[in-house]
Design a protein around this motif. Structure first.
Motif, PDB file in Angstrom:
ATOM      1  N   GLN A   1       0.798  -1.219   0.000  1.00 11.81           N
ATOM      2  CA  GLN A   1       0.000   0.000   0.000  1.00 11.81           C
ATOM      3  C   GLN A   1       0.839   1.281   0.000  1.00 11.81           C
ATOM      4  N   ARG A   2       2.086   1.168   0.386  1.00 14.27           N
ATOM      5  CA  ARG A   2       2.895   2.378   0.509  1.00 14.27           C
ATOM      6  C   ARG A   2       4.195   2.325  -0.300  1.00 14.27           C
ATOM      7  N   LEU A   3       5.068   1.426   0.099  1.00 12.96           N
ATOM      8  CA  LEU A   3       6.424   1.437  -0.440  1.00 12.96           C
ATOM      9  C   LEU A   3       6.476   1.123  -1.929  1.00 12.96           C
ATOM     10  N   ALA A   4       5.743   0.109  -2.370  1.00 12.22           N
ATOM     11  CA  ALA A   4       5.791  -0.283  -3.783  1.00 12.22           C
ATOM     12  C   ALA A   4       5.363   0.871  -4.680  1.00 12.22           C
ATOM     13  N   ARG A   5       4.292   1.553  -4.287  1.00 10.63           N
ATOM     14  CA  ARG A   5       3.806   2.670  -5.097  1.00 10.63           C
ATOM     15  C   ARG A   5       4.809   3.825  -5.103  1.00 10.63           C
ATOM     16  N   ALA A   6       5.363   4.153  -3.932  1.00 10.26           N
ATOM     17  CA  ALA A   6       6.324   5.255  -3.854  1.00 10.26           C
ATOM     18  C   ALA A   6       7.579   4.951  -4.666  1.00 10.26           C
ATOM     19  N   LEU A   7       8.010   3.697  -4.656  1.00 11.81           N
ATOM     20  CA  LEU A   7       9.186   3.312  -5.436  1.00 11.81           C
ATOM     21  C   LEU A   7       8.902   3.371  -6.932  1.00 11.81           C
ATOM     22  N   ASP A   8       7.716   2.925  -7.333  1.00 11.74           N
ATOM     23  CA  ASP A   8       7.343   2.979  -8.753  1.00 11.74           C
ATOM     24  C   ASP A   8       7.300   4.421  -9.246  1.00 11.74           C
ATOM     25  N   GLU A   9       6.737   5.312  -8.447  1.00 10.98           N
ATOM     26  CA  GLU A   9       6.657   6.716  -8.839  1.00 10.98           C
ATOM     27  C   GLU A   9       8.048   7.349  -8.908  1.00 10.98           C
ATOM     28  N   THR A  10       8.922   6.939  -8.003  1.00 11.68           N
ATOM     29  CA  THR A  10      10.290   7.459  -8.021  1.00 11.68           C
ATOM     30  C   THR A  10      11.036   6.953  -9.249  1.00 11.68           C
ATOM     31  N   ALA A  11      10.850   5.677  -9.580  1.00 12.07           N
ATOM     32  CA  ALA A  11      11.512   5.102 -10.754  1.00 12.07           C
ATOM     33  C   ALA A  11      11.035   5.763 -12.038  1.00 12.07           C
ATOM     34  N   ALA A  12       9.769   6.186 -12.052  1.00 13.73           N
ATOM     35  CA  ALA A  12       9.211   6.815 -13.249  1.00 13.73           C
ATOM     36  C   ALA A  12       9.642   8.267 -13.400  1.00 13.73           C
ATOM     37  N   ALA A  13      10.143   8.856 -12.321  1.00 13.65           N
ATOM     38  CA  ALA A  13      10.581  10.255 -12.382  1.00 13.65           C
ATOM     39  C   ALA A  13      11.828  10.368 -13.246  1.00 13.65           C
ATOM     40  N   GLN A  14      11.998  11.496 -13.901  1.00 14.72           N
ATOM     41  CA  GLN A  14      13.134  11.672 -14.806  1.00 14.72           C
ATOM     42  C   GLN A  14      14.441  11.895 -14.049  1.00 14.72           C
ATOM     43  N   ASP A  15      14.385  12.604 -12.933  1.00 15.40           N
ATOM     44  CA  ASP A  15      15.603  12.941 -12.194  1.00 15.40           C
ATOM     45  C   ASP A  15      15.699  12.096 -10.927  1.00 15.40           C
ATOM     46  N   THR A  16      15.952  10.801 -11.083  1.00 10.98           N
ATOM     47  CA  THR A  16      16.042   9.926  -9.917  1.00 10.98           C
ATOM     48  C   THR A  16      17.320  10.162  -9.130  1.00 10.98           C
ATOM     49  N   ALA A  17      18.357  10.677  -9.787  1.00 18.99           N
ATOM     50  CA  ALA A  17      19.628  10.897  -9.091  1.00 18.99           C
ATOM     51  C   ALA A  17      19.497  11.970  -8.025  1.00 18.99           C
ATOM     52  N   GLY A  18      18.607  12.940  -8.265  1.00 21.98           N
ATOM     53  CA  GLY A  18      18.480  14.038  -7.319  1.00 21.98           C
ATOM     54  C   GLY A  18      17.313  13.894  -6.366  1.00 21.98           C
ATOM     55  N   VAL A  19      16.692  12.729  -6.313  1.00 23.62           N
ATOM     56  CA  VAL A  19      15.533  12.552  -5.448  1.00 23.62           C
ATOM     57  C   VAL A  19      15.957  12.607  -3.982  1.00 23.62           C
ATOM     58  N   SER A  20      15.145  13.251  -3.174  1.00 21.84           N
ATOM     59  CA  SER A  20      15.433  13.371  -1.749  1.00 21.84           C
ATOM     60  C   SER A  20      14.458  12.519  -0.958  1.00 21.84           C
ATOM     61  N   MET A  21      14.815  12.290   0.307  1.00 17.96           N
ATOM     62  CA  MET A  21      13.918  11.534   1.170  1.00 17.96           C
ATOM     63  C   MET A  21      12.625  12.301   1.409  1.00 17.96           C
ATOM     64  N   ALA A  22      12.705  13.635   1.398  1.00 18.44           N
ATOM     65  CA  ALA A  22      11.502  14.449   1.579  1.00 18.44           C
ATOM     66  C   ALA A  22      10.523  14.220   0.429  1.00 18.44           C
ATOM     67  N   ALA A  23      11.063  14.164  -0.802  1.00 21.26           N
ATOM     68  CA  ALA A  23      10.211  13.912  -1.963  1.00 21.26           C
ATOM     69  C   ALA A  23       9.643  12.495  -1.910  1.00 21.26           C
ATOM     70  N   PHE A  24      10.460  11.554  -1.476  1.00 13.13           N
ATOM     71  CA  PHE A  24       9.997  10.174  -1.355  1.00 13.13           C
ATOM     72  C   PHE A  24       8.888  10.077  -0.309  1.00 13.13           C
ATOM     73  N   ALA A  25       9.002  10.879   0.752  1.00 14.89           N
ATOM     74  CA  ALA A  25       7.992  10.870   1.808  1.00 14.89           C
ATOM     75  C   ALA A  25       6.641  11.329   1.279  1.00 14.89           C
ATOM     76  N   LYS A  26       6.662  12.329   0.420  1.00  8.81           N
ATOM     77  CA  LYS A  26       5.401  12.817  -0.149  1.00  8.81           C
ATOM     78  C   LYS A  26       4.758  11.758  -1.033  1.00  8.81           C
ATOM     79  N   ARG A  27       5.589  11.014  -1.758  1.00  8.07           N
ATOM     80  CA  ARG A  27       5.040   9.922  -2.571  1.00  8.07           C
ATOM     81  C   ARG A  27       4.559   8.782  -1.681  1.00  8.07           C
TER      82      ARG A  27
END
Length: 319
Positions: free
Chosen positions: A49-75
Motif C-alpha cells: 500500500q505504501r512502499l511499492a507505489r512510492a518506489l514505482d513513482e520514483t523510478a518513473a521520475a526523470q531525475d532519480t539521481a536528485g531525489v530526496s527523502m523528503a520527496a519520497f515521503a510525499k510519494r
C-alpha cells in the motif's frame, strides 16, 4: 489515502532504510523479497500500500539521481497534510542521526580492535629494525609506508624521521618499541568509554523506533560522581608524557611520533577529541579538550577544586 500520522516510527524507519538502499544502488525498481534481503522484514501491507507505489513513482521520475527523502515521503504518503509531514521530517532527522551513530560506532569498534591488537604484539627485534632502516631510501619501501592515507600524512608533514619510517613499515606481527603501561591504560579506557557512550546513545535512539516500547522507564541519574583523584592524575600524567614540547596540545604528529600507539588510533583520537572550540590545534586537541572528553564519556564531573579554575587544564597543573 491513509494519513501519515497513522504510520508508526518503526514503519518510517523501514521506509528510510529502503530509500537509502535504493539510492545507494541507484535502482528504484525492486521486489518485496529483494527489499527484505537488503533491510530485513517488511510488513506486506506496508509494502503493497505504501512502499511499492512510492518506489514505482520514483523510478518513473526523470531525475532519480536528485531525489530526496523528503520527496519520497510525499510519494509515500500522498495526500497527507502539512502537519504529519512535518512530524515525518522530524523523525527523518532522528533516523539520519541514528545512521551517523551506527557509522561512528563501527569506527570506534575498529579503533579499539586495532589498539588491543597493537599493544599485545612483541617489540620489533633489533635485527629486523636494522634491516628496515637499511631500506629507508628505497622507493618500494616508501610506497609501503604510504600504503594508507593516514600513514601518508607522516610524509606530508615533513617530519618523517628514521623512527617514524620504522613505525610506518613495521611488520604487523610487531610493535616498533616498548610500550608504556599507563599510556596504554588511559588510551584503552578512552576507547572503551567512548564505545560504551556511543552504544548507549545508539540504543536510546533506536528505542524511538521500536514498535512496542517497554512501559518500564529507567529513572535518569542527574548526580554524577566526581572524577577520582587516581584517574584525574593519570590522565594528566599521560597527556604531559605525550606532550613532548609542553604546548598543552597534542597533534597527530606528536601522537604518532611517540610510537606508543597505532597510527590509526592516533588519527581516531584527534578526530574524536578535538574540534570542540576549547583551544585545540587544527590537527589534534588541547589538554582541556582531552580532560573534558574523559569526564564526559566517563560519566563523572570535575572536582570542586577544578571548578574554581577558569580552565580544566589550569586546574590540572595544581592537582
Amino acid at each position: 489515502m491513509q494519513d501519515i500520522a497513522c504510520l508508526s516510527p518503526s514503519q518510517i524507519k523501514v521506509a528510510h532504510s529502503v530509500f537509502n538502499h535504493c539510492r545507494s544502488a541507484d535502482r528504484w525498481t525492486i521486489s518485496h523479497a529483494e527489499a527484505e534481503q537488503a533491510v530485513g522484514p517488511i510488513d506486506s501491507t506496508l509494502w503493497s500500500q505504501r512502499l511499492a507505489r512510492a518506489l514505482d513513482e520514483t523510478a518513473a521520475a526523470q531525475d532519480t539521481a536528485g531525489v530526496s527523502m523528503a520527496a519520497f515521503a510525499k510519494r509515500l504518503c500522498s495526500g497527507a497534510s502539512v502537519r504529519p509531514l512535518r512530524m515525518y521530517q522530524a523523525w527523518l532527522k532522528e533516523l539520519d542521526q541514528l545512521v551517523r551513530l551506527q557509522r561512528e560506532l563501527e569506527e570506534s569498534r575498529a579503533a579499539l580492535k586495532q589498539f588491543t591488537a597493537y599493544i599485545s604484539r612483541p617489540v620489533l627485534p633489533a635485527a629486523v629494525r636494522k634491516s628496515l632502516l637499511e631500506e629507508y631510501d628505497s622507493f618500494q619501501m616508501r610506497q609501503v609506508a604510504e600504503s594508507s592515507p593516514v600513514r601518508k600524512r607522516l610524509f606530508q608533514s615533513g617530519q618523517m624521521g628514521l623512527d617514524d619510517f620504522v613505525m610506518a613499515v613495521c611488520p604487523k606481527d610487531y610493535r616498533p618499541k616498548q610500550g608504556n603501561q599507563e599510556v596504554e591504560q588511559v588510551v584503552g579506557d578512552f576507547l572503551t568509554m567512548q564505545l560504551a557512550s556511543q552504544e548507549k546513545a545508539l540504543a536510546e535512539k533506536e528505542a524511538m523506533f521500536v514498535e512496542e516500547q517497554s512501559l518500564v522507564a529507567t529513572r535518569p541519574s542527574f548526580l554524577t560522581p566526581p572524577v577520582s583523584d587516581t584517574a584525574w592524575s593519570s590522565w594528566i600524567r599521560v597527556f604531559d608524557l605525550l606532550d613532548v614540547d609542553g604546548t598543552w596540545s597534542l597533534t597527530f604528529e606528536k601522537l604518532a611520533g611517540s610510537q606508543l600507539l597505532p597510527i590509526e588510533v592516533c588519527d581516531y583520537m584527534c578526530k574524536n577529541i578535538g574540534g570542540t572550540g576549547l583551544g585545540g590545534p587544527r590537527d589534534g586537541f588541547s589538554k582541556e579538550e582531552f580532560l573534558q572528553k574523559m569526564i564526559d564519556i566517563g560519566n563523572c564531573r570535575p572536582r570542586k577544586a577544578t571548578l574554581k579554575q577558569c580552565r580544566l587544564c589550569g586546574a590540572a597543573t595544581d592537582a
